[in-house]
Write a protein that holds these residues in place. Structure first.
Motif, PDB file in Angstrom:
ATOM      1  N   LEU A 194      51.440 -33.177   0.350  1.00 49.58           N
ATOM      2  CA  LEU A 194      51.274 -33.524   1.762  1.00 49.58           C
ATOM      3  C   LEU A 194      52.279 -32.810   2.657  1.00 49.58           C
ATOM      4  CD1 LEU A 194      50.483 -37.363   1.798  1.00 49.58           C
ATOM      5  CD2 LEU A 194      48.931 -35.476   2.299  1.00 49.58           C
ATOM      6  N   GLU A 250      46.904 -39.763   2.762  1.00 50.74           N
ATOM      7  CA  GLU A 250      47.840 -40.549   3.567  1.00 50.74           C
ATOM      8  C   GLU A 250      47.226 -41.902   3.927  1.00 50.74           C
ATOM      9  OE1 GLU A 250      51.563 -41.026   5.778  1.00 50.74           O
ATOM     10  OE2 GLU A 250      50.911 -39.644   4.213  1.00 50.74           O
ATOM     11  N   CYS A 273      53.811 -35.144   6.900  1.00 54.68           N
ATOM     12  CA  CYS A 273      52.531 -35.711   6.467  1.00 54.68           C
ATOM     13  C   CYS A 273      51.534 -34.577   6.649  1.00 54.68           C
ATOM     14  CB  CYS A 273      52.163 -36.923   7.332  1.00 54.68           C
ATOM     15  SG  CYS A 273      50.493 -37.563   7.036  1.00 54.68           S
ATOM     16  N   TYR A 274      51.301 -33.845   5.578  1.00 60.15           N
ATOM     17  CA  TYR A 274      50.575 -32.590   5.612  1.00 60.15           C
ATOM     18  C   TYR A 274      51.340 -31.626   6.514  1.00 60.15           C
ATOM     19  CZ  TYR A 274      46.621 -29.368   5.388  1.00 60.15           C
ATOM     20  OH  TYR A 274      45.830 -28.273   5.170  1.00 60.15           O
ATOM     21  N   ALA A 276      55.901 -37.475  10.250  1.00 60.19           N
ATOM     22  CA  ALA A 276      55.628 -38.880   9.950  1.00 60.19           C
ATOM     23  C   ALA A 276      56.942 -39.616   9.732  1.00 60.19           C
ATOM     24  CB  ALA A 276      54.731 -38.986   8.714  1.00 60.19           C
ATOM     25  N   CYS A 296      47.251 -41.087  13.318  1.00 63.57           N
ATOM     26  CA  CYS A 296      47.266 -41.091  11.857  1.00 63.57           C
ATOM     27  C   CYS A 296      48.147 -42.260  11.436  1.00 63.57           C
ATOM     28  CB  CYS A 296      47.824 -39.769  11.329  1.00 63.57           C
ATOM     29  SG  CYS A 296      47.910 -39.637   9.524  1.00 63.57           S
ATOM     30  N   ASP A 320      50.691 -44.431   9.758  1.00 62.61           N
ATOM     31  CA  ASP A 320      51.879 -44.150   8.975  1.00 62.61           C
ATOM     32  C   ASP A 320      52.047 -45.231   7.905  1.00 62.61           C
ATOM     33  OD1 ASP A 320      54.650 -42.365   9.616  1.00 62.61           O
ATOM     34  OD2 ASP A 320      54.918 -44.149   8.379  1.00 62.61           O
ATOM     35  N   ARG A 357      59.172 -33.166   1.132  1.00 57.14           N
ATOM     36  CA  ARG A 357      58.636 -33.773   2.342  1.00 57.14           C
ATOM     37  C   ARG A 357      59.699 -34.331   3.280  1.00 57.14           C
ATOM     38  NH1 ARG A 357      54.246 -38.099   1.307  1.00 57.14           N
ATOM     39  NH2 ARG A 357      53.854 -37.702   3.500  1.00 57.14           N
TER      40      ARG A 357
END
Length: 232
Positions: free
Chosen positions: A34, A91, A125-126, A130, A180, A182, A215
């Motif tokens: 991600l 996600e 997140c990708y 996030a 999106c 979380d 990440r």
């Protein structure tokens, strides 16, 4: 049968995708991917805690399900998530697991606790931001009027993106910005092309730094960009 009932022919495909994800090692690999980067098979083996031959079998399963793509360069096999919809689904499932209380607490070791805290503070997140700082950014953009109440990029927002030489994503297919969920904060951060170019800008300007752990991002809280974007 109601006309809006799900197409039963999609059930086998859905079940196949679920089976492809239904393994701790494969799920760990998907979560690592991600971050939007290409990973080698060896790196994914290490993050999942499995031997390389085992990791190779897991990657073959993810490839056959269409969840990842691969590129071979020399002796290395690079794997990444190419489809944003796959990243959104992963996600989303992580958020659902957290909401259902299915996420295991971080291990008791100091290292694990620090890694968990870092991911909750700020992570990729990708290709967008996030974590706690991602949610604060979304709230700030709405306070500043750069993102509207319906999660649309406003005219003021489009101008801000263009003044900073960022791609607002208005010429691409789909919405430039979308919410999106979380999975750690249980509320929305922003995703979409405009969010992706903004993350690149924040990293490039030094408001965020990439950590050594997958990440995780370090936040430079005093950087003036945060105030400019409405983050308190």
């Amino acid at each position: 049968m109601p006309s809006d009932a799900p197409d039963s022919t999609s059930a086998p495909a859905l079940a196949e995708l679920a089976r492809a994800m239904a393994d701790d090692s494969r799920a760990t690999m998907l979560l690592a991917l991600l971050d939007g980067r290409a990973w080698t098979a060896g790196e994914l083996a290490a993050v999942a805690g499995v031997a390389r031959p085992t990791a190779s079998g897991h990657l073959d399963r993810l490839l056959s399900a269409g969840l990842v793509v691969e590129r071979r360069q020399g002796r290395h096999r690079y794997v990444r998530i190419e489809d944003p919809e796959v990243a959104l689904a992963v996600e989303g499932l992580a958020a659902l697991a957290a909401a259902r209380g299915l996420v295991r607490p971080a291990a008791s070791s100091l290292r694990a606790q620090r890694a968990d805290a870092a991911l909750r503070e700020a992570r990729t997140c990708y290709r967008h931001l996030a974590g706690r700082r991602g949610v604060e950014l979304a709230e700030g953009l709405r306070r500043r009027g750069l993102v509207g109440a319906g999660w649309e990029l406003t005219e003021a927002g489009r101008r801000w993106w263009e003044e900073h030489a960022l791609d607002p994503g208005t010429r691409r297919r789909g919405a430039p910005i979308r919410p999106c969920l979380d999975w750690t904060e249980r509320t929305d951060h922003i995703a979409g092309p405009a969010a992706e170019s903004l993350l690149d800008h924040l990293v490039g300007e030094g408001a965020l730094r990439r950590r050594s752990m997958p990440r995780a991002l370090a936040v430079e809280s005093d950087h003036p960009l945060w105030a400019e974007l409405g983050v308190r």
